[in-house]
Write a protein that holds these residues in place. Structure first.
Motif, mmCIF file in Angstrom:
data_model
loop_
_atom_site.group_PDB
_atom_site.id
_atom_site.type_symbol
_atom_site.label_atom_id
_atom_site.label_comp_id
_atom_site.label_asym_id
_atom_site.label_seq_id
_atom_site.Cartn_x
_atom_site.Cartn_y
_atom_site.Cartn_z
ATOM 1 N N ASN A 91 0.991 -9.745 0.670
ATOM 2 C CA ASN A 91 0.709 -8.459 -0.049
ATOM 3 C C ASN A 91 0.113 -8.952 -1.436
ATOM 4 O O ASN A 91 1.149 -9.777 -2.014
ATOM 5 C CB ASN A 91 1.483 -7.608 0.111
ATOM 6 C CG ASN A 91 1.392 -6.284 -0.840
ATOM 7 O OD1 ASN A 91 1.218 -6.262 -1.779
ATOM 8 N ND2 ASN A 91 0.755 -5.257 0.163
ATOM 9 N N LYS B 54 -1.037 -7.823 -5.216
ATOM 10 C CA LYS B 54 -1.146 -6.699 -6.127
ATOM 11 C C LYS B 54 -1.701 -7.358 -7.753
ATOM 12 O O LYS B 54 -1.221 -8.390 -7.853
ATOM 13 C CB LYS B 54 0.283 -6.144 -6.304
ATOM 14 C CG LYS B 54 0.606 -5.269 -5.180
ATOM 15 C CD LYS B 54 1.811 -4.212 -5.478
ATOM 16 C CE LYS B 54 2.166 -3.687 -4.040
ATOM 17 N NZ LYS B 54 3.377 -2.570 -4.200
ATOM 18 N N ASN C 245 -1.053 -5.770 -11.643
ATOM 19 C CA ASN C 245 -0.446 -4.430 -12.600
ATOM 20 C C ASN C 245 -0.184 -5.081 -13.883
ATOM 21 O O ASN C 245 -0.276 -6.326 -14.288
ATOM 22 C CB ASN C 245 0.653 -3.899 -12.091
ATOM 23 C CG ASN C 245 1.802 -4.771 -11.747
ATOM 24 O OD1 ASN C 245 2.403 -5.654 -12.847
ATOM 25 N ND2 ASN C 245 2.304 -4.708 -10.614
ATOM 26 N N ASN D 219 -1.041 -0.355 -11.963
ATOM 27 C CA ASN D 219 -1.048 -1.264 -10.553
ATOM 28 C C ASN D 219 -2.140 -1.096 -9.650
ATOM 29 O O ASN D 219 -2.765 -0.266 -9.615
ATOM 30 C CB ASN D 219 -0.153 -0.684 -9.705
ATOM 31 C CG ASN D 219 1.486 -0.722 -10.341
ATOM 32 O OD1 ASN D 219 2.021 -1.558 -10.532
ATOM 33 N ND2 ASN D 219 2.045 0.525 -10.702
ATOM 34 N N SER E 41 -3.619 -2.895 -6.122
ATOM 35 C CA SER E 41 -3.015 -3.329 -4.892
ATOM 36 C C SER E 41 -4.087 -3.582 -3.832
ATOM 37 O O SER E 41 -5.139 -2.803 -3.729
ATOM 38 C CB SER E 41 -1.766 -2.635 -4.392
ATOM 39 O OG SER E 41 -2.229 -1.400 -3.815
#
Length: 793
Positions: free
Chosen positions: A247, A249, A251, A757, A759
């Motif tokens: 995963n 991301k 941010n 954020n 993602s």
């Protein structure tokens, strides 16, 4: 990825058994429309097999419970256009050969049994189906002595779960092992080459939920992405040790972050997910999630560890963990535990985490054990917490509490009796507040009576409480307290309701309308309670329509509000001709016979009316595509709205839009809080927030999900989120952006702090252990989504 146990062998045995019988009867015979049934013990005539049987079987799943339990002893049905038998040499079936044995089916253009070497050969459009898998092949050979088989140019489909592939050759070694040479596996439908696993050899043991791939390649649209000399993948719903999908991301808090979960299937009842997470702004964090299932229940241990936070290096190592357990034992015992702890009070402000349960800026630490019988139960519980604010915490710990309840529902004349009681110890870190031991007993006698259209319940209660309070007498706020206090308060409650209904029409449609008025009289004796500290575990309950008919205003017994009042209310509901509720409206109000009991604040000098705010609740469902819920408390005396909430939703197939709103007046908030002197730091006008949540398909597999929440009083955004999801039948990718309010700052100045954020998430659908992505709010600060018609259920 393979055939099930004895799949090819059992089919071929039928040829072996039938062949010698034909040879003995007629050594060189040619017979049309042959139809026989054979097993090891007997042969008997059976109805003819229609070739259309194949069309029924192809692509279908036969559930395990519907399959033959002892298939090798099932009768064998054979249908063919011709059969040629040569004594002691071979028997050949040709022309639409179909063989069935239990739930297994095989078909081919020709099938030949070779008697000297006890083998079988099937050629031309070979098809095999065993309930959970079907295989298409050019040619099949099977040795009935060694139970080895080979299939050339095989194409297989799993019929009970996603999965298909092909192989240059399928080799079956005995009963327990299958090997696919130059084989592939994917969960994408036929004709879709989005992704697949390819390998020079794919091996699987019979009935194993896993397949072993050698020289494996993962390909996306026929382009190799990575290579592994060995790979093990699940082909069922069982769990498998290995890496899950990463995963990614981005941010403003953590920078660019990558998570690579590793799943460890320790045992059938134990597993662990280990997730290294690298953040460019923070460093390397290790997250673990251990789960277990035993005869005493289920639970787990979650832990997070950041050895050195590059953003706040002075804090050293930062960590958090949570232990939780829930289970029963021997049908009477119930055990629950939920214990969490973090390294520092700013942990959740600085690090994204879902460790534990938080309440009122505290991390909860609770445990309890209960024993239950038919007429009684007992519970021992402790409740501690870790403060998430600096300074001394003003929250009470329960160290411990013993609760016991007794029920007797078969007394003469229809009476019910129950005795509730608890013994509690309250401790606190604040030296200016008291600690206490509290004993509470509450015997209750109830007389219920009901008919299909009318009910009345009478209740008499006696509430006895004893306190042993420990406090600093030099503190001004404790001057009115006493060390030893006992209190006895009687209570009487009579509640009655009617149920009336009629048939009616609205816009030409038939409905059943109900009218449900109810009235309650409540008397609670007024007793001086100023010598008792009233907030060990007690707070004011929210009063909506359903709360008007409670017999108390506070959540526990430190404060028992006096009452001499009538509550009047009514509900009406509309049901369509399928008895589905389409609309309801409820309205109610309390009328105080003793005005002194109307004001919950004994110290207030303000005049109060002899009635409460009017409470309304309503739900509406129009044809299952338009929904509404609304709630309102209106104070006619001050001409003010105290509390309001509403939600309106339109939903059609995969498209939905919901508008929601909530309002709480500042006076209502102050009346609900004991320490409300600092309320001006947080709000000038109370709460007034609106939001919109929507999701809809764009084109094909592309869809959008978004939400936006706004504070109308402070004119600032609370949270916003948007995500683009593209989904096919075998993979899913999601790109999302989220921004939410982390800190409001002082409401007198415009100094809010936001978190941003970004993602991206990618999932292969159909593989065990891989869950699809679902959009969710990141902060939990905004109004949560809820189905409007079901908010009170």
């Amino acid at each position: 990825m393979s055939l099930s146990s004895r799949s090819l062998l059992a089919t071929m045995i039928s040829l072996a058994l039938y062949g010698p019988a034909m040879a003995d009867d007629n050594p060189q015979a040619t017979t049309n429309n042959i139809n026989d049934t054979t097993n090891e013990a007997s042969q008997e005539s059976q109805p003819e097999i229609d070739v259309s049987t194949l069309e029924v079987v192809k692509g279908t799943c036969i559930a395990p419970q519907d399959r033959s339990q002892d298939i090798n002893n099932e009768p064998v049905h054979i249908a063919a256009n011709e059969a040629n038998a040569e004594s002691a040499i071979a028997v050949t079936y040709s022309g639409d050969v179909v063989i069935k044995q239990g739930h297994r089916t095989m078909a081919a253009d020709t099938a030949t049994y070779h008697q000297p070497d006890n083998s079988v050969t099937a050629e031309g459009n070979v098809y095999f189906h065993d309930g959970g898998m079907e295989v298409f092949s050019d040619r099949l050979e099977s040795d009935l002595d060694t139970e080895d088989s080979e299939m050339d140019n095989a194409v297989y489909n799993m019929t009970c779960e996603p999965g298909r592939g092909e192989a240059e050759k399928v080799v079956k070694d005995g009963l327990e092992y299958y090997r696919l040479k130059n084989g592939t596996y994917t969960t994408c439908p036929a004709g879709d080459q989005s992704w697949r696993f390819s390998a020079t050899s794919i091996e699987r043991e019979t009935d194993s939920p896993f397949a072993n791939l050698y020289n494996a390649r993962f390909e996306v649209v026929d382009v190799p992405i990575f290579y592994l000399p060995y790979l093990r993948v699940p082909v069922g719903k069982e769990r498998l040790t290995g890496f899950l999908y990463p995963n990614i991301k981005l941010n403003s808090r953590d920078g660019f972050s990558v998570m690579t979960p590793f799943y460890w299937n320790i045992a059938p009842n134990y597993d662990m997910t280990i997730t290294p997470k690298y953040m460019t702004n923070r460093g390397l964090q290790l997250n673990t999630d251990f789960r277990y299932l035993t005869t005493f229940g289920s639970g787990g241990l979650k832990a997070e560890y950041l050895g050195s936070d590059q953003k706040y290096q002075d804090l050293g190592a930062r960590w958090a963990f949570n232990f939780n357990h829930s289970g029963t034992y021997q049908g009477h015992w119930l055990f629950t535990a939920d214990y969490s702890k973090v390294s520092d009070v700013a942990y959740f402000n600085d690090i994204t985490s879902n460790i534990g349960k938080r309440e009122d800026n505290n991390l909860l630490q609770t445990a309890e054990a209960s024993y239950r019988e038919q007429d009684w139960d007992a519970t021992l519980r402790v409740r501690d917490f870790q403060p998430l604010t600096t300074g001394v915490s003003s929250n009470y710990r329960l160290m411990p509490q013993l609760e016991a309840n007794y029920y007797r529902l078969d007394l003469p004349y229809g009476f019910d009796f129950q005795l509730n009681g608890h013994l509690s110890r309250f401790e606190i870190d604040d030296p200016n507040k008291p600690s206490a031991d509290r004993l509470h007993l509450e015997p209750t006698l109830t007389l219920p009576y009901s008919t299909p259209w009318w009910s009345i319940t009478s209740e008499a209660k006696l509430m006895y409480t004893y306190y042993n309070q420990e406090f600093d007498k030099n503190v001004q706020a404790n001057q009115h307290l006493e060390e030893t206090v006992s209190r006895t308060i009687p209570s009487i409650r009579v509640h009655s309701g009617l149920y009336l209904e009629r048939n009616t029409q609205i816009w030409g449609s038939d409905y059943t309308q109900s009218l449900e008025p109810q009235v309650q009289y409540l008397y609670v004796q007024s007793v001086d309670q100023k010598n008792i500290y009233d907030a060990y575990d007690t707070t004011l309950l929210q009063t909506d329509y359903y709360g008007l008919f409670r017999d108390k205003r506070y959540s526990s017994v430190d404060r028992i509000a006096a009452a001499n009042q009538f509550t009047v209310g009514a509900s009406t509901r509309y049901f369509d001709n399928e008895y589905k509720e389409r609309f309801n409206l409820s309205i109610g109000q309390i009328f105080y016979l003793n005005q002194d009991n109307a004001n919950i604040d004994d110290s207030s000098d303000e005049a109060t009316p002899n009635y409460s705010a009017t409470a309304l609740e309503s739900d509406f469902n129009y044809d299952d595509w338009l929904f509404f819920h609304g709630g309102l408390q209106f104070d006619a005396g001050s001409n003010d709205i105290q509390f309001a909430n509403s939600a309106l939703e339109y939903r059609e197939s995969s498209f939905f839009t919901q508008l929601n709103y909530r309002f709480v007046s500042k006076d209502y908030i102050k009346s609900s809080l004991k320490d409300n002197n600092d309320i001006d730091k947080y709000t000038d006008k109370g709460i007034s927030q609106a939001g919109i949540v929507t999701g809809f398909p764009v084109y094909g597999g592309l869809s959008v999900r978004g939400d936006y929440y706004h504070d109308l009083n402070d004119s600032r955004m609370i949270e916003s989120q948007i995500s683009l999801n593209y989904r096919t039948s075998c993979w899913l990718i999601t790109v999302g952006y989220n921004k939410y309010l982390v800190a409001r700052g002082d409401v007198r100045f415009d100094t809010p702090t936001y978190e941003n954020n970004y993602s991206i998430s990618f999932s292969l659908l159909g593989l065990a252990g891989v869950s699809s992505f679902g959009a969710s709010t990141a902060s939990g600060n905004a109004i949560a989504y809820g189905q409007p018609f079901n908010l009170n259920n």
